[in-house]
Write a protein that holds these residues in place. Structure first.
Motif, PDB file in Angstrom:
ATOM      1  N   HIS A 187      23.339  -4.888  16.678  1.00 27.77           N
ATOM      2  CA  HIS A 187      21.876  -5.011  16.803  1.00 27.77           C
ATOM      3  C   HIS A 187      21.319  -3.695  17.338  1.00 27.77           C
ATOM      4  N   SER A 189      19.481  -3.496  19.843  1.00 30.51           N
ATOM      5  CA  SER A 189      19.283  -3.600  21.297  1.00 30.51           C
ATOM      6  C   SER A 189      20.074  -2.526  22.047  1.00 30.51           C
ATOM      7  N   ARG A 213      27.112  -6.658  10.700  1.00 31.46           N
ATOM      8  CA  ARG A 213      27.749  -7.888  11.171  1.00 31.46           C
ATOM      9  C   ARG A 213      28.740  -8.383  10.141  1.00 31.46           C
ATOM     10  N   GLN A 227      17.054  -3.547  11.441  1.00 34.70           N
ATOM     11  CA  GLN A 227      16.220  -4.176  12.467  1.00 34.70           C
ATOM     12  C   GLN A 227      15.217  -3.170  13.010  1.00 34.70           C
ATOM     13  N   GLU A 229      13.702  -2.755  16.836  1.00 32.56           N
ATOM     14  CA  GLU A 229      13.707  -3.215  18.216  1.00 32.56           C
ATOM     15  C   GLU A 229      12.436  -2.707  18.882  1.00 32.56           C
ATOM     16  N   PHE A 325      11.808  -7.026  21.999  1.00 33.69           N
ATOM     17  CA  PHE A 325      11.879  -7.919  20.836  1.00 33.69           C
ATOM     18  C   PHE A 325      12.712  -7.238  19.753  1.00 33.69           C
ATOM     19  N   GLY A 326      13.224  -8.043  18.837  1.00 35.53           N
ATOM     20  CA  GLY A 326      14.006  -7.477  17.734  1.00 35.53           C
ATOM     21  C   GLY A 326      13.752  -8.286  16.473  1.00 35.53           C
TER      22      GLY A 326
HETATM   23  N1  PHE Z   1      19.144  -8.381  19.464  1.00 38.42           N
HETATM   24  C1  PHE Z   1      18.673  -9.704  19.083  1.00 38.42           C
HETATM   25  C2  PHE Z   1      19.319 -10.053  17.747  1.00 38.42           C
HETATM   26  O1  PHE Z   1      19.855  -9.205  17.087  1.00 38.42           O
HETATM   27  C3  PHE Z   1      17.187  -9.752  18.959  1.00 38.42           C
HETATM   28  C4  PHE Z   1      16.479  -9.529  20.256  1.00 38.42           C
HETATM   29  C5  PHE Z   1      16.062  -8.253  20.603  1.00 38.42           C
HETATM   30  C6  PHE Z   1      16.196 -10.577  21.113  1.00 38.42           C
HETATM   31  C7  PHE Z   1      15.381  -8.052  21.812  1.00 38.42           C
HETATM   32  C8  PHE Z   1      15.530 -10.398  22.291  1.00 38.42           C
HETATM   33  C9  PHE Z   1      15.120  -9.123  22.631  1.00 38.42           C
HETATM   34  O2  PHE Z   1      19.289 -11.203  17.340  1.00 38.42           O
END
Ligand code: PHE
Length: 359
Positions: A187, A189, A213, A227, A229, A325-326
Motif C-alpha cells: 500500500h 501508506s 499484492r 493507490q 494516499e 486516507f487511501g
Molecule cells: N492502506 C489502506 C489499504 O491499502 C488504506 C488506508 C490508508 C486506510 C490510510 C486508512 C488510512 O487498504
C-alpha cells in the motif's frame, strides 16, 4: 476530316496517364505503326489537293501533341516515379496525424491530484520496493500482528525472524544473515512513514503510486494496482476536517450531488478507522448492479492517524493530530467510466485506450 482531327486533338489533351501501363496503352493507340495517327496519314493521301494544306497542318499538330505528351510522361516515369497522378493537389492540407492518448489510470490520477492540489495538498512519490519497517512495523503492524494477514505480500527478501523493532526490520540495520524483510509495497501508506520521518508538521500531501499484492488475477483483482494516499498532520486536525475533505473530493470527482457515508472499520495505523461510501451516481441511489441495489459504493479507507504511528516517526502526538486516507485509482476509474474488468487497464488494447482521448 478536319473536324474529326479537331475532336481528336481535344481527346489527346484529356487522356489521363497515371501509370506506366497507361502510357504504353497511349502509345499503342496513338503513335504505334497501327495507331490512329498513322491511319490518319493514310487517309490524308486520298485527299484532294486543295484540302491538303489545311488538313495537313492540323494533322501535324495532332501528331506533335501526342508525341509531346508521350515524351513528357516517359521522362517522368524514367525519373523514378511509379505514378504521376495528375490529381495531386499540393495545396491540400495534410492527413491528420494520429496522436496517442493518456492511459485512463494517468487520467484519473491527474484528476485526483488536481482536486487535492486545489485545497493545498502537495504531491510526493516514493519507492515501490520497501522495507518491513515502512510497509508494516512503523504503521503499527508488528511481525506477529494478525492484521498482516490482511495483505498478501510479495517478499524481495524474507521476513525477519523475530522482534518488531526498527533495528530488526530496517535494511538500514541489516541483521547478520543479510537483508531481511524487503517487500514490494502492499500500500502507499509506507510513504506516510517516509514523509513523517523526514519532516515535521504541518504536513499536507498526497502520495500516488503503484502497489503490489499476491492476488489471483480476475476481473476484480490484480497483483498490482495504483493507490493515492493522503496525509494531513498539524495541530488540531479533527475528524470534521477529514469528513469535509473527503466530501469535497467526492463531489468534485463524482458530481456535486454526491453524498458520503462513513462506516466504522479497522486499520492498525488509524484510530478510529472508517470506510467511505459515496451515494451511487449511476442510479442516483435508487439501486443498480453497480451499487448492488444498495445505493452506495465504497471508494476508500481512512481514519485519524494512530498516535503510535506519529511517535514511530518522532512526531509529538500530544501536540499533533492527523488524518490519512487511501484509495485505489483503478476502483475510482472503474466507477467513473463504468469499466467492468480491471485487466483492461493492463492489456493496452488501443480500442480501449483511445476512448479516453478527451478525458
Ligand atoms: N492502506 C489502506 C489499504 O491499502 C488504506 C488506508 C490508508 C486506510 C490510510 C486508512 C488510512 O487498504
Amino acid at each position: 476530316m478536319k473536324n474529326k482531327i479537331h475532336a481528336l486533338l481535344a481527346e489527346v489533351e484529356e487522356i489521363k496517364v497515371e501509370t506506366k501501363e497507361q502510357l504504353e496503352e497511349f502509345r499503342l493507340k496513338w503513335l504505334a505503326k497501327k495507331g490512329l495517327v498513322t491511319a490518319l496519314f493514310d487517309d490524308f493521301k486520298n485527299l484532294a489537293n486543295e484540302d491538303r494544306k489545311e488538313v495537313g497542318k492540323t494533322l501535324n499538330d495532332l501528331k506533335n501533341k501526342a508525341q509531346e505528351k508521350f515524351n513528357r510522361f516517359k521522362e517522368k516515369f524514367e525519373g523514378g516515379e511509379e505514378t504521376a497522378s495528375s490529381d495531386m493537389d499540393l495545396t491540400k492540407p495534410a492527413e491528420p496525424i494520429a496522436f496517442g492518448s493518456r492511459h485512463p489510470i494517468s487520467v484519473v490520477r491527474n484528476q485526483i491530484t488536481d482536486i487535492f492540489s486545489r485545497i493545498g495538498f502537495t504531491v510526493k512519490e516514493d519507492r515501490e520496493i520497501e522495507d518491513d519497517w515502512h510497509n508494516f512495523s512503523a504503521l503499527n503492524l508488528p511481525a506477529d500482528h494478525p492484521a498482516r494477514d490482511m495483505q498478501d505480500t510479495f517478499f524481495v527478501a524474507p521476513p525477519p525472524p523475530e522482534g518488531g523493532s526498527k533495528e530488526a526490520y530496517s535494511p538500514d540495520f541489516p541483521p547478520s544473515g543479510g537483508l531481511r524483510g524487503v517487500v514490494l509495497r502492499t500500500h502507499t501508506s509506507s510513504v506516510q512513514i517516509r514523509v513523517m520521518e523526514n519532516s515535521q508538521p504541518p504536513i499536507r500531501s498526497i502520495f500516488p503510486g503503484r502497489v503490489y499484492r499476491k492476488e489471483n488475477i480476475s476481473a476484480r483483482a490484480h497483483c498490482f494496482f495504483h493507490q493515492v494516499e493522503g496525509l494531513y498532520v498539524d495541530e488540531n486536525v479533527s475528524f470534521a476536517d477529514l469528513k469535509q475533505t473527503l466530501l469535497y473530493f467526492s463531489q468534485e470527482m463524482f458530481g456535486e450531488k454526491t453524498k458520503i457515508r462513513m462506516r466504522p472499520s479497522y486499520f492498525p495505523f488509524t484510530e478510529p478507522s472508517m470506510e467511505v461510501d459515496i451515494s451511487c451516481f449511476i442510479c442516483g441511489s435508487k439501486g443498480c448492479p453497480i451499487c448492488k441495489g444498495s445505493g452506495w459504493v465504497e471508494i476508500l479507507g481512512c481514519g485519524m492517524v494512530n498516535p503510535k504511528v506519529l511517535e514511530n516517526c518522532k512526531i509529538d502526538s500530544k501536540k499533533h493530530t492527523g488524518f490519512a486516507f487511501g484509495m485505489g485509482i483503478e476502483r475510482i476509474a472503474m466507477l467513473k467510466y463504468q469499466i467492468n474488468d480491471i485487466r483492461l487497464f493492463y492489456e493496452n488494447d488501443v480500442r480501449f485506450l483511445s476512448q479516453f482521448k478527451s478525458a
